[in-house]
Design a protein around this motif. Structure first.
Motif, PDB file in Angstrom:
ATOM      1  N   ASN A  61      -4.796  64.940  -1.966  1.00 48.66           N
ATOM      2  CA  ASN A  61      -3.980  65.880  -2.726  1.00 48.66           C
ATOM      3  C   ASN A  61      -3.256  65.235  -3.909  1.00 48.66           C
ATOM      4  O   ASN A  61      -2.317  65.814  -4.447  1.00 48.66           O
ATOM      5  N   GLY A  62      -3.666  64.027  -4.285  1.00 44.46           N
ATOM      6  CA  GLY A  62      -3.100  63.383  -5.461  1.00 44.46           C
ATOM      7  C   GLY A  62      -1.701  62.819  -5.276  1.00 44.46           C
ATOM      8  O   GLY A  62      -1.003  62.571  -6.246  1.00 44.46           O
ATOM      9  N   ILE A  63      -1.264  62.626  -4.015  1.00 46.86           N
ATOM     10  CA  ILE A  63       0.042  62.036  -3.749  1.00 46.86           C
ATOM     11  C   ILE A  63      -0.161  60.526  -3.653  1.00 46.86           C
ATOM     12  O   ILE A  63      -0.755  60.036  -2.697  1.00 46.86           O
ATOM     13  N   GLU A  64       0.341  59.805  -4.622  1.00 45.75           N
ATOM     14  CA  GLU A  64       0.069  58.373  -4.701  1.00 45.75           C
ATOM     15  C   GLU A  64       1.206  57.511  -4.177  1.00 45.75           C
ATOM     16  O   GLU A  64       1.077  56.301  -4.117  1.00 45.75           O
ATOM     17  N   GLY A  65       2.314  58.101  -3.786  1.00 41.54           N
ATOM     18  CA  GLY A  65       3.425  57.316  -3.264  1.00 41.54           C
ATOM     19  C   GLY A  65       4.692  58.143  -3.217  1.00 41.54           C
ATOM     20  O   GLY A  65       5.565  57.982  -4.058  1.00 41.54           O
ATOM     21  N   MET A  66       4.786  59.040  -2.240  1.00 40.20           N
ATOM     22  CA  MET A  66       5.952  59.913  -2.118  1.00 40.20           C
ATOM     23  C   MET A  66       7.003  59.253  -1.237  1.00 40.20           C
ATOM     24  O   MET A  66       6.752  58.987  -0.069  1.00 40.20           O
ATOM     25  N   PRO A  67       8.206  58.969  -1.777  1.00 46.29           N
ATOM     26  CA  PRO A  67       9.291  58.420  -0.972  1.00 46.29           C
ATOM     27  C   PRO A  67      10.150  59.538  -0.381  1.00 46.29           C
ATOM     28  O   PRO A  67       9.896  60.712  -0.639  1.00 46.29           O
ATOM     29  N   GLU A  68      11.165  59.153   0.385  1.00 49.59           N
ATOM     30  CA  GLU A  68      12.171  60.058   0.960  1.00 49.59           C
ATOM     31  C   GLU A  68      11.611  60.877   2.129  1.00 49.59           C
ATOM     32  O   GLU A  68      10.789  61.759   1.935  1.00 49.59           O
ATOM     33  N   SER A  69      12.134  60.586   3.312  1.00 52.75           N
ATOM     34  CA  SER A  69      11.635  61.214   4.537  1.00 52.75           C
ATOM     35  C   SER A  69      11.732  62.735   4.507  1.00 52.75           C
ATOM     36  O   SER A  69      10.798  63.426   4.915  1.00 52.75           O
ATOM     37  N   ASP A  70      12.836  63.286   4.000  1.00 48.36           N
ATOM     38  CA  ASP A  70      12.974  64.743   3.958  1.00 48.36           C
ATOM     39  C   ASP A  70      11.905  65.376   3.071  1.00 48.36           C
ATOM     40  O   ASP A  70      11.335  66.413   3.415  1.00 48.36           O
ATOM     41  N   ASP A  71      11.632  64.757   1.936  1.00 44.76           N
ATOM     42  CA  ASP A  71      10.600  65.266   1.035  1.00 44.76           C
ATOM     43  C   ASP A  71       9.217  65.175   1.680  1.00 44.76           C
ATOM     44  O   ASP A  71       8.402  66.094   1.549  1.00 44.76           O
ATOM     45  N   ILE A  72       8.959  64.074   2.375  1.00 47.23           N
ATOM     46  CA  ILE A  72       7.661  63.889   3.032  1.00 47.23           C
ATOM     47  C   ILE A  72       7.469  64.935   4.127  1.00 47.23           C
ATOM     48  O   ILE A  72       6.408  65.568   4.211  1.00 47.23           O
ATOM     49  N   VAL A  73       8.490  65.131   4.973  1.00 47.74           N
ATOM     50  CA  VAL A  73       8.391  66.106   6.062  1.00 47.74           C
ATOM     51  C   VAL A  73       8.152  67.511   5.488  1.00 47.74           C
ATOM     52  O   VAL A  73       7.277  68.251   5.969  1.00 47.74           O
ATOM     53  N   GLU A  74       8.884  67.866   4.452  1.00 46.63           N
ATOM     54  CA  GLU A  74       8.707  69.180   3.823  1.00 46.63           C
ATOM     55  C   GLU A  74       7.294  69.320   3.256  1.00 46.63           C
ATOM     56  O   GLU A  74       6.637  70.353   3.418  1.00 46.63           O
ATOM     57  N   TYR A  75       6.808  68.275   2.594  1.00 48.42           N
ATOM     58  CA  TYR A  75       5.458  68.279   2.038  1.00 48.42           C
ATOM     59  C   TYR A  75       4.411  68.460   3.151  1.00 48.42           C
ATOM     60  O   TYR A  75       3.482  69.266   3.015  1.00 48.42           O
ATOM     61  N   LEU A  76       4.565  67.713   4.244  1.00 52.36           N
ATOM     62  CA  LEU A  76       3.605  67.810   5.347  1.00 52.36           C
ATOM     63  C   LEU A  76       3.593  69.213   5.945  1.00 52.36           C
ATOM     64  O   LEU A  76       2.532  69.759   6.237  1.00 52.36           O
ATOM     65  N   GLU A  77       4.780  69.799   6.129  1.00 51.87           N
ATOM     66  CA  GLU A  77       4.864  71.153   6.674  1.00 51.87           C
ATOM     67  C   GLU A  77       4.189  72.155   5.751  1.00 51.87           C
ATOM     68  O   GLU A  77       3.435  73.013   6.196  1.00 51.87           O
ATOM     69  N   GLU A  78       4.468  72.037   4.427  1.00 56.40           N
ATOM     70  CA  GLU A  78       3.904  72.983   3.472  1.00 56.40           C
ATOM     71  C   GLU A  78       2.394  72.803   3.329  1.00 56.40           C
ATOM     72  O   GLU A  78       1.660  73.780   3.151  1.00 56.40           O
ATOM     73  N   THR A  79       1.923  71.571   3.393  1.00 58.66           N
ATOM     74  CA  THR A  79       0.509  71.287   3.136  1.00 58.66           C
ATOM     75  C   THR A  79      -0.349  71.411   4.395  1.00 58.66           C
ATOM     76  O   THR A  79      -1.477  71.917   4.327  1.00 58.66           O
ATOM     77  N   TYR A  80       0.160  70.961   5.529  1.00 63.30           N
ATOM     78  CA  TYR A  80      -0.660  70.882   6.734  1.00 63.30           C
ATOM     79  C   TYR A  80      -0.114  71.703   7.905  1.00 63.30           C
ATOM     80  O   TYR A  80      -0.709  71.720   8.980  1.00 63.30           O
ATOM     81  N   GLY A  81       1.015  72.369   7.714  1.00 61.57           N
ATOM     82  CA  GLY A  81       1.613  73.160   8.788  1.00 61.57           C
ATOM     83  C   GLY A  81       0.846  74.449   9.039  1.00 61.57           C
ATOM     84  O   GLY A  81      -0.188  74.719   8.418  1.00 61.57           O
ATOM     85  N   ASN A  82       1.357  75.268   9.927  1.00 57.75           N
ATOM     86  CA  ASN A  82       0.692  76.507  10.320  1.00 57.75           C
ATOM     87  C   ASN A  82       0.480  77.450   9.146  1.00 57.75           C
ATOM     88  O   ASN A  82      -0.454  78.236   9.147  1.00 57.75           O
ATOM     89  N   GLY A  83       1.363  77.375   8.168  1.00 61.35           N
ATOM     90  CA  GLY A  83       1.252  78.259   7.025  1.00 61.35           C
ATOM     91  C   GLY A  83       0.204  77.825   6.013  1.00 61.35           C
ATOM     92  O   GLY A  83      -0.094  78.534   5.073  1.00 61.35           O
ATOM     93  N   ALA A  84      -0.371  76.633   6.225  1.00 60.30           N
ATOM     94  CA  ALA A  84      -1.330  76.105   5.251  1.00 60.30           C
ATOM     95  C   ALA A  84      -2.684  76.786   5.375  1.00 60.30           C
ATOM     96  O   ALA A  84      -3.060  77.269   6.397  1.00 60.30           O
TER      97      ALA A  84
END
Length: 84
Positions: A61-84
């Motif tokens: 998905n073109g993510i080359e180095g995302m820092p910050e745990s809250d941002d990563i968790v939100e990204y994972l939920e939005e991209t790979y969660g049930n709503g994806a």
């Protein structure tokens, strides 16, 4: 399966937050354990421009180095969660 990599530090609560989300979503990922000394984290700096962890790489998905745990968790939920 997504092509995910996580740069993490053993015992880091922010890293644990991200790995728990990865596990909850059933995602496989490659773990890169980084040195505890920030000055020795050249690989993390090369990927994300900074030395903090966790850092997520999602080449599919073109993510080359995302820092910050809250941002990563939100990204994972939005991209790979049930709503994806």
């Amino acid at each position: 399966m997504p092509n995910l990599e996580l740069y993490e530090l053993q015992g880091c609560p922010y890293c644990a937050k991200v790995t728990e989300k990865l596990d909850e979503l059933g995602l496989e990922y490659e773990s890169h354990k980084v040195p505890s000394s920030k000055s020795a984290r050249e690989e993390v700096k090369a990927v994300s421009g900074q030395t903090g962890v966790p850092v997520l790489v999602d080449t599919d998905n073109g993510i080359e180095g995302m820092p910050e745990s809250d941002d990563i968790v939100e990204y994972l939920e939005e991209t790979y969660g049930n709503g994806a």
